[in-house]
Design a protein around this motif. Structure first.
Motif, PDB file in Angstrom:
ATOM      1  N   LEU A 568       0.907  -1.396  -0.024  1.00 19.14           N
ATOM      2  CA  LEU A 568      -0.127   0.061   0.085  1.00 19.14           C
ATOM      3  C   LEU A 568       0.862   1.161   0.020  1.00 19.14           C
ATOM      4  N   ALA A 569       1.948   1.308   0.854  1.00 19.66           N
ATOM      5  CA  ALA A 569       2.823   2.413   0.577  1.00 19.66           C
ATOM      6  C   ALA A 569       3.446   2.667  -0.660  1.00 19.66           C
ATOM      7  N   GLN A 570       3.772   1.546  -1.370  1.00 26.60           N
ATOM      8  CA  GLN A 570       4.392   1.698  -2.734  1.00 26.60           C
ATOM      9  C   GLN A 570       3.379   2.348  -3.654  1.00 26.60           C
ATOM     10  N   GLY A 571       1.969   1.986  -3.382  1.00 21.89           N
ATOM     11  CA  GLY A 571       0.936   2.271  -4.401  1.00 21.89           C
ATOM     12  C   GLY A 571       0.223   3.643  -3.956  1.00 21.89           C
ATOM     13  N   MET A 572       0.895   4.265  -2.957  1.00 19.28           N
ATOM     14  CA  MET A 572       0.164   5.548  -2.576  1.00 19.28           C
ATOM     15  C   MET A 572      -0.035   6.554  -3.807  1.00 19.28           C
ATOM     16  N   PRO A 573      -1.034   7.029  -4.147  1.00 17.06           N
ATOM     17  CA  PRO A 573      -1.028   7.973  -5.382  1.00 17.06           C
ATOM     18  C   PRO A 573      -0.445   9.424  -4.884  1.00 17.06           C
ATOM     19  N   PRO A 574       0.453   9.861  -5.557  1.00 14.51           N
ATOM     20  CA  PRO A 574       0.951  11.145  -5.376  1.00 14.51           C
ATOM     21  C   PRO A 574       0.161  12.430  -5.242  1.00 14.51           C
TER      22      PRO A 574
END
Length: 685
Positions: A568-574
């Protein structure tokens, strides 16, 4: 008519086979009264040979044998706009000719039917004359078809049909032979009902008679976006198609359809077929939309439906009904469906060159929800064909990132597999709440139960359909009309609509990433259950969606490891603005470490953070990390931390570090060790 008696005078067989005219006779006497409809014996049937005995030939329908007299009783003869006979009387007359040509040489079979039709007309002399002319034409056509070896009109049979045990052409038949012939004809009729004749074209008299009997113009609805239809109205359309599709055939050429030329059944019938055989013929006379044949009042949509025309009609209707039930909506909830809302004979009014001026776009703007109906994999189509159709992709892109996007717009999906509908909803639905409702339970138990019901329901959703949404390429979308594809792509690219569309454009990429990101966020929980989050590259897909603004994930009841938080941390939308995470009854020994991981990647654009952690192991360490990494532009902070290990230290850390931009701060701290002094600290800050 009335006090006069009408009969038919048979004419000897000649080149035209059989012709007749009604002639007026003297007053009708009581002895001429119609025979009783009681069961007729073979001897009585022979006695009636000179008086329309064919009317007593049984026709087996739905397992029940009825003679023609009973089937026609109470039915007024019907004529098409072209003055041709149609309806049950036309079938009766054609069968009379067939009976005469094939079984019993009866010069009064067809005239007897015409005589009965004349009496059925009552005192309407104009109708009587028109029926007579139409009957003459039908009998002439039947005789001509027989001579040419072609199927008879109306019933489609190709006489003579020979049976080894029956040969009535050589001599006068006995009463028993006539009776047996009637039984044979009844058997043939039963088979005929099983496999009826195909109607020649959608505007044939037979198809139009059925349509006019079921659908008539109810009124005008000026605004196309107000022409939605209800599940109840959709079911009535399906019922009509069920009764009549066995008379229809696939008119598409072989290069466009795998079922070209085949008789249509519910296992074949799609919207392309229904448009040709029902929608367009029914709406041609008044140049109306089909919805105007169902309602005289405007029906603004609550849900906009995006779908592929090639899916089965029965599956489309089942998807709508299942969605309606899942959401707990009234059965008269309006759904906007393009084929029924647009006037098919004047599409230029609703489908303007600029896609953003079309009825589709206007209907999306006023709908509360967006329902995508997808197909399962079959012999003729790959799963989720809608994601490869340019109109569907455009509708989706406008709903999630275009001018029609509404912050609260619900995005649902539905698909049918093995005759069972599966519905994917944007958040919990009514059925999840009422599935096993319990009055006397606390809030935590309610949230836990509802979330588990939703997870169980969506875990059955066909995973192949979800996967298709993660690889959508809008620029590769297909369209039935090349102009549609050109206009849509140029509209997305902000170019002149009539230019040749570009193969690549930054706005294509933006729309693609947005659509894939929506599906990645929607599928995250189900794929986490199946261990496919990394295999399907969900973190990369979600992070690539730079326009993704809302992320709402519910891990209620899950067993989580640290790897779930890492993904989830890797996929956090910017560019995320709203983040809602729910951990109700979650089994996790590393929840503090997981929240710490997420706290370090919270985007600076975040405006609202809603964290629900109850009935689980979560303490001050995770709350400290969250307080230290709160983005400076956060405006709303909602923290529900009931029945956790949170204490004064964690609460004080958050209250001291709340950014000055926060306009709403909400705490729920039931069943924790937080003291009154910490509560006062929150208030002072």
């Amino acid at each position: 008519l009335g006090s006069n008696r009408i009969c038919c005078r048979g004419v000897a067989r000649g080149a035209s086979r059989r012709s007749f005219r009604m002639v007026r006779m003297g007053p009708r006497s009581a002895s001429d009264a119609s025979p009783s409809t009681r069961s007729t014996t073979p001897e009585e049937l022979q006695q009636q040979a000179q008086n329309a005995k064919f009317m007593y030939v049984p026709l087996r329908c739905d397992g029940e044998a009825k003679c023609w007299k009973d089937r026609c009783a109470g039915n007024l003869p019907q004529l098409t706009e072209n003055g041709e006979l149609c309806g049950i009387w036309s079938q009766c007359l054609a069968w009379a000719v067939y009976f005469d040509l094939t079984y019993v040489p009866d010069p009064l079979a067809a005239p007897g039917v015409v005589s009965a039709m004349a009496f059925a007309c009552g005192a309407n002399e104009e109708l009587q004359e028109n029926v007579q002319d139409a009957a003459d034409k039908l009998v002439t056509d039947c005789n001509q078809s027989h001579e040419d070896g072609k199927p008879l009109p109306v019933i489609g049979l190709r006489p003579p049909v020979t049976f080894d045990s029956f040969d009535f052409k050589s001599s006068e038949p006995t009463p028993m032979q006539v009776w047996e012939a009637c039984a044979t004809l009844s058997h043939l009729s039963e088979k005929r009902l099983t496999k009826p004749a195909l109607w020649e074209h959608p505007e044939s008299e037979f198809n139009m008679a059925e349509i006019r009997g079921a659908f008539r113009l109810q009124g005008r609805i000026p605004l196309t976006e107000h022409r939605a239809l209800t599940p109840k109205q959709l079911v009535s359309i399906l019922e009509f198609a069920t009764r009549n599709c066995e008379h229809w055939f696939d008119m598409a050429p072989p290069e466009r359809s795998n079922t070209a030329g085949q008789t249509l059944t519910l296992d074949i019938l799609n919207l392309y077929h229904l448009n040709e055989w029902l929608i367009k013929p029914a709406t041609k006379q008044h140049n109306s939309a089909f919805v105007e044949l169902l309602s005289a009042e405007p029906q603004p949509p609550k849900w906009f439906v995006s779908h592929w025309w090639g899916e089965l009609i029965k599956e489309f209707v089942l998807s709508i009904v299942a969605h309606n039930t899942t959401r707990g909506l009234p059965f008269d909830t309006p759904y906007w469906v393009c084929a029924y809302a647009n006037a098919q004979h004047s599409l230029g009014q609703d489908l303007t060159p600029d896609p953003k001026d079309t009825s589709f776009f206007k209907a999306m703007n006023i709908a509360d929800g967006f329902l995508t109906i997808l197909n399962d994999e079959s012999d003729v189509a790959h799963p989720a064909v809608a994601f490869s159709r340019i109109w569907c992709c455009f509708e989706l892109s406008m709903a999630v990132c275009g001018q029609s996007h509404q912050p609260g717009l619900m995005m649902d999906m539905a698909v049918v597999r093995a005759n069972k509908a599966f519905v994917w909803t944007d958040g919990p639905a009514a059925i999840d709440v009422f599935l096993d409702w319990q009055e006397d339970e606390n809030e935590t138990c309610t949230l836990l139960r509802v979330a588990r019901n939703e997870q169980a329901r969506e875990s059955l959703f066909p995973i192949e359909v979800l996967k298709a949404g993660l690889s959508v390429h809008l620029e590769h979308g297909e369209a039935a009309q090349p102009d549609d594809r050109r206009h849509i792509l140029n509209s997305l690219a902000g170019r002149d609509l009539d230019l040749e569309p570009l193969a690549e454009h930054p706005r294509y990429d933006e729309a693609n990433k947005k659509l894939r990101g929506i599906f990645a966020g929607s599928a995250w929980i189900q794929l986490l259950q199946r261990g496919l989050v990394q295999e399907w590259c969900l973190p990369e897909v979600l992070a690539a969606d730079v326009g993704h603004e809302v992320l709402d994930l519910d891990f209620t009841g899950f067993e989580l490891g640290l790897d779930a938080f890492e993904c989830l941390a890797q996929g956090m939308p910017p560019s995320l603005k709203i983040l809602r995470l729910h951990f109700v009854g979650t089994t996790c020994d590393c929840l503090d470490e997981g929240i710490t991981l997420l706290a370090h990647v919270l985007p600076k654009s975040l405006r609202e953070l809603r964290l629900t952690i109850t009935n689980t192991k979560f303490g001050d360490d995770g709350l400290w990390a969250l307080a230290a990494n709160l983005p400076r532009k956060v405006r709303e902070l909602h923290l529900t931390l009931c029945d956790t290990q949170v204490g004064d230290a964690g609460v004080s850390a958050v209250s001291q570090r709340v950014p000055s931009t926060v306009q709403a701060l909400e705490w729920h701290l039931g069943d924790t060790s937080v003291t009154l002094s910490a509560i006062r600290s929150i208030a002072s800050h």
